[in-house]
Design a protein around this motif. Structure first.
Motif, PDB file in Angstrom:
ATOM      1  N   TYR A 162       0.801  -1.270   0.001  1.00  0.00           N
ATOM      2  CA  TYR A 162      -0.069   0.130   0.000  1.00  0.00           C
ATOM      3  C   TYR A 162       0.861   1.276   0.088  1.00  0.00           C
ATOM      4  O   TYR A 162       2.040   1.089   0.482  1.00  0.00           O
ATOM      5  CB  TYR A 162      -0.772  -0.094   1.150  1.00  0.00           C
ATOM      6  CG  TYR A 162      -1.883  -1.064   1.380  1.00  0.00           C
ATOM      7  CD1 TYR A 162      -1.362  -2.404   2.047  1.00  0.00           C
ATOM      8  CD2 TYR A 162      -3.256  -1.287   0.869  1.00  0.00           C
ATOM      9  CE1 TYR A 162      -2.143  -3.425   2.227  1.00  0.00           C
ATOM     10  CE2 TYR A 162      -3.826  -2.196   1.081  1.00  0.00           C
ATOM     11  CZ  TYR A 162      -3.405  -3.273   1.780  1.00  0.00           C
ATOM     12  OH  TYR A 162      -4.487  -4.463   2.038  1.00  0.00           O
ATOM     13  N   GLN A 213       0.255   5.405   1.252  1.00  0.00           N
ATOM     14  CA  GLN A 213      -0.528   6.321   2.110  1.00  0.00           C
ATOM     15  C   GLN A 213      -0.038   7.636   1.786  1.00  0.00           C
ATOM     16  O   GLN A 213       0.910   7.869   2.045  1.00  0.00           O
ATOM     17  CB  GLN A 213      -0.517   5.861   3.488  1.00  0.00           C
ATOM     18  CG  GLN A 213      -1.446   6.673   4.338  1.00  0.00           C
ATOM     19  CD  GLN A 213      -1.513   6.168   5.745  1.00  0.00           C
ATOM     20  OE1 GLN A 213      -0.479   5.828   6.171  1.00  0.00           O
ATOM     21  NE2 GLN A 213      -2.608   6.369   6.443  1.00  0.00           N
ATOM     22  N   PRO A 261      -1.554  11.785   2.309  1.00  0.00           N
ATOM     23  CA  PRO A 261      -2.544  12.620   3.031  1.00  0.00           C
ATOM     24  C   PRO A 261      -3.916  12.654   2.307  1.00  0.00           C
ATOM     25  O   PRO A 261      -3.785  13.205   0.827  1.00  0.00           O
ATOM     26  CB  PRO A 261      -1.647  13.958   3.110  1.00  0.00           C
ATOM     27  CG  PRO A 261      -0.407  13.848   3.127  1.00  0.00           C
ATOM     28  CD  PRO A 261      -0.381  12.470   2.014  1.00  0.00           C
ATOM     29  N   GLY A 262      -4.811  12.551   3.072  1.00  0.00           N
ATOM     30  CA  GLY A 262      -6.149  12.695   2.570  1.00  0.00           C
ATOM     31  C   GLY A 262      -6.581  11.756   1.592  1.00  0.00           C
ATOM     32  O   GLY A 262      -7.978  11.569   1.159  1.00  0.00           O
ATOM     33  N   LEU A 263      -5.884  10.741   1.285  1.00  0.00           N
ATOM     34  CA  LEU A 263      -6.193   9.583   0.465  1.00  0.00           C
ATOM     35  C   LEU A 263      -6.205   8.427   1.192  1.00  0.00           C
ATOM     36  O   LEU A 263      -6.851   7.229   0.426  1.00  0.00           O
ATOM     37  CB  LEU A 263      -5.302   9.491  -0.724  1.00  0.00           C
ATOM     38  CG  LEU A 263      -5.111  10.863  -1.705  1.00  0.00           C
ATOM     39  CD1 LEU A 263      -4.353  10.574  -2.951  1.00  0.00           C
ATOM     40  CD2 LEU A 263      -6.969  10.939  -2.453  1.00  0.00           C
ATOM     41  N   GLY A 264      -5.718   8.405   2.132  1.00  0.00           N
ATOM     42  CA  GLY A 264      -5.628   6.943   2.995  1.00  0.00           C
ATOM     43  C   GLY A 264      -4.758   5.961   2.353  1.00  0.00           C
ATOM     44  O   GLY A 264      -3.834   6.362   1.506  1.00  0.00           O
ATOM     45  N   LEU A 265      -4.774   4.728   2.533  1.00  0.00           N
ATOM     46  CA  LEU A 265      -4.061   3.689   2.355  1.00  0.00           C
ATOM     47  C   LEU A 265      -4.622   2.970   0.969  1.00  0.00           C
ATOM     48  O   LEU A 265      -6.107   2.966   0.784  1.00  0.00           O
ATOM     49  CB  LEU A 265      -3.850   2.514   3.205  1.00  0.00           C
ATOM     50  CG  LEU A 265      -2.862   2.539   4.235  1.00  0.00           C
ATOM     51  CD1 LEU A 265      -3.606   3.199   5.312  1.00  0.00           C
ATOM     52  CD2 LEU A 265      -2.324   1.265   4.502  1.00  0.00           C
ATOM     53  N   GLN A 277      -4.094   0.456  -2.050  1.00  0.00           N
ATOM     54  CA  GLN A 277      -3.431  -0.885  -2.622  1.00  0.00           C
ATOM     55  C   GLN A 277      -2.617  -0.892  -4.105  1.00  0.00           C
ATOM     56  O   GLN A 277      -3.404  -0.565  -4.736  1.00  0.00           O
ATOM     57  CB  GLN A 277      -4.491  -2.006  -2.520  1.00  0.00           C
ATOM     58  CG  GLN A 277      -3.840  -3.444  -2.527  1.00  0.00           C
ATOM     59  CD  GLN A 277      -4.768  -4.556  -2.362  1.00  0.00           C
ATOM     60  OE1 GLN A 277      -5.841  -4.569  -2.872  1.00  0.00           O
ATOM     61  NE2 GLN A 277      -4.359  -5.277  -1.200  1.00  0.00           N
ATOM     62  N   ASP A 300      -5.172  -0.891  -6.814  1.00  0.00           N
ATOM     63  CA  ASP A 300      -5.924   0.167  -7.314  1.00  0.00           C
ATOM     64  C   ASP A 300      -4.936   1.105  -7.967  1.00  0.00           C
ATOM     65  O   ASP A 300      -5.304   1.816  -8.924  1.00  0.00           O
ATOM     66  CB  ASP A 300      -6.652   1.105  -6.175  1.00  0.00           C
ATOM     67  CG  ASP A 300      -7.761   0.317  -5.773  1.00  0.00           C
ATOM     68  OD1 ASP A 300      -8.033   0.669  -4.493  1.00  0.00           O
ATOM     69  OD2 ASP A 300      -8.473  -0.177  -6.518  1.00  0.00           O
ATOM     70  N   LEU A 349       4.529   7.314   1.807  1.00  0.00           N
ATOM     71  CA  LEU A 349       4.664   6.137   2.771  1.00  0.00           C
ATOM     72  C   LEU A 349       4.013   5.149   2.464  1.00  0.00           C
ATOM     73  O   LEU A 349       3.022   4.687   2.072  1.00  0.00           O
ATOM     74  CB  LEU A 349       3.940   6.620   4.181  1.00  0.00           C
ATOM     75  CG  LEU A 349       4.102   5.723   5.296  1.00  0.00           C
ATOM     76  CD1 LEU A 349       5.440   5.546   5.657  1.00  0.00           C
ATOM     77  CD2 LEU A 349       3.118   6.660   6.502  1.00  0.00           C
ATOM     78  N   PHE A 371       3.524   1.058   2.805  1.00  0.00           N
ATOM     79  CA  PHE A 371       3.214  -0.193   3.800  1.00  0.00           C
ATOM     80  C   PHE A 371       3.314  -1.528   3.033  1.00  0.00           C
ATOM     81  O   PHE A 371       2.661  -1.808   2.226  1.00  0.00           O
ATOM     82  CB  PHE A 371       2.004   0.003   4.626  1.00  0.00           C
ATOM     83  CG  PHE A 371       2.250   1.202   5.858  1.00  0.00           C
ATOM     84  CD1 PHE A 371       1.478   2.301   5.664  1.00  0.00           C
ATOM     85  CD2 PHE A 371       2.873   1.016   6.870  1.00  0.00           C
ATOM     86  CE1 PHE A 371       1.618   3.518   6.421  1.00  0.00           C
ATOM     87  CE2 PHE A 371       2.878   1.820   7.795  1.00  0.00           C
ATOM     88  CZ  PHE A 371       2.330   2.968   7.781  1.00  0.00           C
ATOM     89  N   PHE A 420       0.833  -5.319   9.528  1.00  0.00           N
ATOM     90  CA  PHE A 420       1.615  -4.369   8.643  1.00  0.00           C
ATOM     91  C   PHE A 420       2.971  -4.461   9.123  1.00  0.00           C
ATOM     92  O   PHE A 420       3.416  -4.481  10.442  1.00  0.00           O
ATOM     93  CB  PHE A 420       0.895  -3.030   8.739  1.00  0.00           C
ATOM     94  CG  PHE A 420      -0.466  -3.092   7.999  1.00  0.00           C
ATOM     95  CD1 PHE A 420      -1.548  -3.224   8.411  1.00  0.00           C
ATOM     96  CD2 PHE A 420      -0.246  -2.240   6.727  1.00  0.00           C
ATOM     97  CE1 PHE A 420      -2.672  -3.239   7.797  1.00  0.00           C
ATOM     98  CE2 PHE A 420      -1.455  -2.217   5.977  1.00  0.00           C
ATOM     99  CZ  PHE A 420      -2.807  -2.733   6.401  1.00  0.00           C
ATOM    100  N   GLY A 421       4.019  -4.050   8.108  1.00  0.00           N
ATOM    101  CA  GLY A 421       5.374  -3.653   8.393  1.00  0.00           C
ATOM    102  C   GLY A 421       5.135  -2.394   8.854  1.00  0.00           C
ATOM    103  O   GLY A 421       4.205  -1.482   8.862  1.00  0.00           O
ATOM    104  N   PRO A 422       6.362  -1.861   9.243  1.00  0.00           N
ATOM    105  CA  PRO A 422       6.471  -0.347  10.118  1.00  0.00           C
ATOM    106  C   PRO A 422       6.669   0.699   9.035  1.00  0.00           C
ATOM    107  O   PRO A 422       6.101   1.775   9.543  1.00  0.00           O
ATOM    108  CB  PRO A 422       7.945  -0.598  10.725  1.00  0.00           C
ATOM    109  CG  PRO A 422       8.421  -1.387   9.856  1.00  0.00           C
ATOM    110  CD  PRO A 422       7.580  -2.417   9.418  1.00  0.00           C
ATOM    111  N   ARG A 445       9.178   5.221   4.368  1.00  0.00           N
ATOM    112  CA  ARG A 445       9.128   6.756   3.786  1.00  0.00           C
ATOM    113  C   ARG A 445      10.133   6.924   2.781  1.00  0.00           C
ATOM    114  O   ARG A 445      11.309   6.961   2.803  1.00  0.00           O
ATOM    115  CB  ARG A 445       9.308   7.861   4.935  1.00  0.00           C
ATOM    116  CG  ARG A 445       8.443   7.799   6.066  1.00  0.00           C
ATOM    117  CD  ARG A 445       8.639   8.682   6.908  1.00  0.00           C
ATOM    118  NE  ARG A 445       7.925   8.511   8.360  1.00  0.00           N
ATOM    119  CZ  ARG A 445       6.523   8.949   8.232  1.00  0.00           C
ATOM    120  NH1 ARG A 445       6.152   9.675   7.368  1.00  0.00           N
ATOM    121  NH2 ARG A 445       5.795   8.724   9.545  1.00  0.00           N
TER     122      ARG A 445
END
Lengths: 110, 113
Positions: free
Chosen positions: B35, B37, B39-43, B45, B59, B88, B90, B104-106, B109
């Motif tokens: 995934y 991530q 801002p404003g869009l979420g995670l 895939q 997606d 970011l 994941f 999830f992994g950590p 970035r």
């Protein structure tokens, strides 16, 4: 229309308050539903799955309304440690794909 | 300890320089996914894998490649990174599929200059 929509918030509530989040999804064939919690850009962690009959885990209650295609999360007696972003998650495409909502920010203040 | 690991955790690179982000899980999980991530869009895939040698687009697969040669590893490859891939990232895994708890992994970035 987004596949999974959430009110981004933020919801600012005092300790001890009850707060509710809603989430709507677009695919009526979706089968699995979840709430995840994410702290400050760390990895998401499962909070709870959401079942058709509704389910409760301590102070947290999740509900699913298939007819209206929405999921809710109720948090009772909010704690400072509940401050986080809550992600609504739904499976799509015959369950092979996961779609996340953008998240709802909760801030609990003393 | 059961976990998902990602490397590197932080990466600054330049446009066009190929990079790989590794993901490994020690839980013998069948399902793995990537995934991003924003801002404003979420995670969102990027790719997922139901099992070894089985991968499929999520997606936002454009500009990414993956492989699943072993059950435990699911690397994400950016052949020619561009600034719009700054994000970011994941990696996640679950025992059998997306209908189960995702671990999830950590996160990684990535900044593409």
């Amino acid at each position: 229309r987004k596949e999974v929509e959430q009110d981004p918030g933020p919801f600012n509530v005092p300790e001890g308050a009850t707060v509710a989040f809603n989430c709507t999804y677009s695919n009526s064939a979706s089968q699995s539903f979840f709430w995840y919690r994410q702290d400050c850009r760390k990895e998401p962690k499962l909070l709870m799955s959401v079942y058709s009959s509704g389910n409760e885990d301590g102070r947290f209650t999740a509900q699913l309304n298939r007819a209206s295609q929405y999921i809710s999360l109720l948090i009772r007696d909010s704690k400072l440690s509940d401050s986080a972003t809550y992600l609504c998650v739904v499976t799509f495409e015959y369950g092979n794909k996961l779609v996340f909502g953008a998240g709802t920010i909760l801030r609990v203040k003393s | 300890e059961a976990q998902v690991t990602q490397n590197p955790r932080y990466l600054i690179t330049v446009t066009g320089k190929k990079l790989t982000v590794t993901c490994s899980q020690n839980m013998n999980h069948e399902y793995m996914s990537w995934y991003r991530q924003d801002p404003g869009l979420g995670l969102r895939q990027i790719y997922y894998s139901m099992n070894v040698e089985v991968t499929d687009k999520g997606d936002v697969p454009e500009g990414y490649k993956v492989s699943r040669k072993e059950k435990r590893n699911f690397p994400l490859i950016l052949e020619s990174p561009s600034p719009n891939q700054t994000s970011l990232y994941f990696c996640a895994s679950s025992a059998l599929g997306p209908g189960e708890t995702q671990y999830f992994g950590p996160g990684t970035r990535l900044l593409v200059l």
